[in-house]
Design a protein around this motif. Structure first.
Motif, PDB file in Angstrom:
ATOM      1  N   TYR A  10       0.854  -1.178   0.000  1.00 34.11           N
ATOM      2  CA  TYR A  10       0.000   0.000   0.000  1.00 34.11           C
ATOM      3  C   TYR A  10       0.890   1.227   0.000  1.00 34.11           C
ATOM      4  O   TYR A  10       1.906   1.259   0.679  1.00 34.11           O
ATOM      5  CB  TYR A  10      -0.915   0.009   1.230  1.00 34.11           C
ATOM      6  N   GLU A  11       0.496   2.244  -0.771  1.00 39.03           N
ATOM      7  CA  GLU A  11       1.291   3.452  -0.925  1.00 39.03           C
ATOM      8  C   GLU A  11       0.470   4.669  -0.510  1.00 39.03           C
ATOM      9  O   GLU A  11      -0.700   4.790  -0.875  1.00 39.03           O
ATOM     10  CB  GLU A  11       1.719   3.584  -2.387  1.00 39.03           C
ATOM     11  N   CYS A  12       1.094   5.571   0.221  1.00 38.44           N
ATOM     12  CA  CYS A  12       0.437   6.813   0.623  1.00 38.44           C
ATOM     13  C   CYS A  12       0.288   7.723  -0.593  1.00 38.44           C
ATOM     14  O   CYS A  12       1.233   7.915  -1.361  1.00 38.44           O
ATOM     15  CB  CYS A  12       1.258   7.514   1.696  1.00 38.44           C
ATOM     16  N   LEU A  13      -0.896   8.287  -0.765  1.00 32.05           N
ATOM     17  CA  LEU A  13      -1.161   9.169  -1.900  1.00 32.05           C
ATOM     18  C   LEU A  13      -0.517  10.538  -1.722  1.00 32.05           C
ATOM     19  O   LEU A  13      -0.377  11.294  -2.678  1.00 32.05           O
ATOM     20  CB  LEU A  13      -2.674   9.334  -2.099  1.00 32.05           C
ATOM     21  N   ASN A  14      -0.079  10.857  -0.499  1.00 29.35           N
ATOM     22  CA  ASN A  14       0.493  12.168  -0.227  1.00 29.35           C
ATOM     23  C   ASN A  14       2.018  12.136  -0.146  1.00 29.35           C
ATOM     24  O   ASN A  14       2.690  12.816  -0.902  1.00 29.35           O
ATOM     25  CB  ASN A  14      -0.093  12.727   1.080  1.00 29.35           C
ATOM     26  N   CYS A  15       2.574  11.309   0.748  1.00 29.36           N
ATOM     27  CA  CYS A  15       4.026  11.338   0.977  1.00 29.36           C
ATOM     28  C   CYS A  15       4.776  10.193   0.315  1.00 29.36           C
ATOM     29  O   CYS A  15       6.000  10.193   0.285  1.00 29.36           O
ATOM     30  CB  CYS A  15       4.332  11.367   2.477  1.00 29.36           C
ATOM     31  N   GLY A  16       4.065   9.177  -0.208  1.00 28.20           N
ATOM     32  CA  GLY A  16       4.722   8.087  -0.910  1.00 28.20           C
ATOM     33  C   GLY A  16       5.199   6.946  -0.033  1.00 28.20           C
ATOM     34  O   GLY A  16       5.826   6.006  -0.527  1.00 28.20           O
ATOM     35  N   TYR A  75      -6.311  -3.561   4.366  1.00 28.92           N
ATOM     36  CA  TYR A  75      -6.145  -2.113   4.206  1.00 28.92           C
ATOM     37  C   TYR A  75      -5.649  -1.486   5.505  1.00 28.92           C
ATOM     38  O   TYR A  75      -6.294  -1.631   6.549  1.00 28.92           O
ATOM     39  CB  TYR A  75      -7.475  -1.488   3.780  1.00 28.92           C
ATOM     40  N   PRO A  76      -4.507  -0.785   5.473  1.00 31.65           N
ATOM     41  CA  PRO A  76      -3.927  -0.241   6.702  1.00 31.65           C
ATOM     42  C   PRO A  76      -4.571   1.045   7.205  1.00 31.65           C
ATOM     43  O   PRO A  76      -4.220   1.527   8.271  1.00 31.65           O
ATOM     44  CB  PRO A  76      -2.464  -0.003   6.311  1.00 31.65           C
ATOM     45  N   GLY A  77      -5.504   1.612   6.460  1.00 30.90           N
ATOM     46  CA  GLY A  77      -6.135   2.865   6.877  1.00 30.90           C
ATOM     47  C   GLY A  77      -5.275   4.041   6.450  1.00 30.90           C
ATOM     48  O   GLY A  77      -4.706   4.041   5.371  1.00 30.90           O
ATOM     49  N   GLY A  78      -5.139   5.035   7.317  1.00 33.82           N
ATOM     50  CA  GLY A  78      -4.351   6.220   6.998  1.00 33.82           C
ATOM     51  C   GLY A  78      -2.855   5.987   7.167  1.00 33.82           C
ATOM     52  O   GLY A  78      -2.429   5.098   7.894  1.00 33.82           O
ATOM     53  N   CYS A  79      -2.080   6.794   6.489  1.00 32.32           N
ATOM     54  CA  CYS A  79      -0.622   6.736   6.554  1.00 32.32           C
ATOM     55  C   CYS A  79      -0.147   7.082   7.964  1.00 32.32           C
ATOM     56  O   CYS A  79      -0.627   8.042   8.571  1.00 32.32           O
ATOM     57  CB  CYS A  79      -0.037   7.719   5.543  1.00 32.32           C
ATOM     58  N   GLU A  80       0.801   6.301   8.469  1.00 31.72           N
ATOM     59  CA  GLU A  80       1.342   6.560   9.809  1.00 31.72           C
ATOM     60  C   GLU A  80       2.172   7.836   9.843  1.00 31.72           C
ATOM     61  O   GLU A  80       2.290   8.467  10.886  1.00 31.72           O
ATOM     62  CB  GLU A  80       2.184   5.381  10.280  1.00 31.72           C
ATOM     63  N   ARG A 101      -3.296   3.573  -0.904  1.00 29.29           N
ATOM     64  CA  ARG A 101      -3.886   2.832  -2.015  1.00 29.29           C
ATOM     65  C   ARG A 101      -3.093   1.551  -2.213  1.00 29.29           C
ATOM     66  O   ARG A 101      -1.896   1.489  -1.955  1.00 29.29           O
ATOM     67  CB  ARG A 101      -3.907   3.634  -3.300  1.00 29.29           C
ATOM     68  N   ASN A 102      -3.786   0.524  -2.681  1.00 24.85           N
ATOM     69  CA  ASN A 102      -3.147  -0.744  -2.998  1.00 24.85           C
ATOM     70  C   ASN A 102      -2.366  -0.543  -4.294  1.00 24.85           C
ATOM     71  O   ASN A 102      -2.938  -0.208  -5.323  1.00 24.85           O
ATOM     72  CB  ASN A 102      -4.202  -1.844  -3.162  1.00 24.85           C
ATOM     73  N   ARG A 103      -1.061  -0.742  -4.248  1.00 27.96           N
ATOM     74  CA  ARG A 103      -0.215  -0.523  -5.423  1.00 27.96           C
ATOM     75  C   ARG A 103      -0.489  -1.516  -6.541  1.00 27.96           C
ATOM     76  O   ARG A 103      -0.139  -1.275  -7.686  1.00 27.96           O
ATOM     77  CB  ARG A 103       1.256  -0.597  -5.031  1.00 27.96           C
TER      78      ARG A 103
END
Length: 49
Positions: free
Chosen positions: A16-22, A30-35, A42-44
């Protein structure tokens, strides 16, 4: 045109990749929000279309 659903294995881990910081994490669900920044992940393996 035929479309097909992607195969899904509940025990398999996906990236899973963060849509904001990568930030990239591996998880079985699904891990939910970026730590790091709290943004959506999103699922890559799935297309962005």
């Amino acid at each position: 045109m035929k479309t097909r659903d992607p195969e899904y294995d509940a025990d398999e881990e996906y990236e899973y990749e963060c849509l904001n910081c990568g930030e990239v994490v591996s998880a079985a669900s699904y891990p939910g929000g970026c730590e790091n920044c709290g943004s959506s992940m999103r699922n890559r393996g799935m297309p962005c279309e």
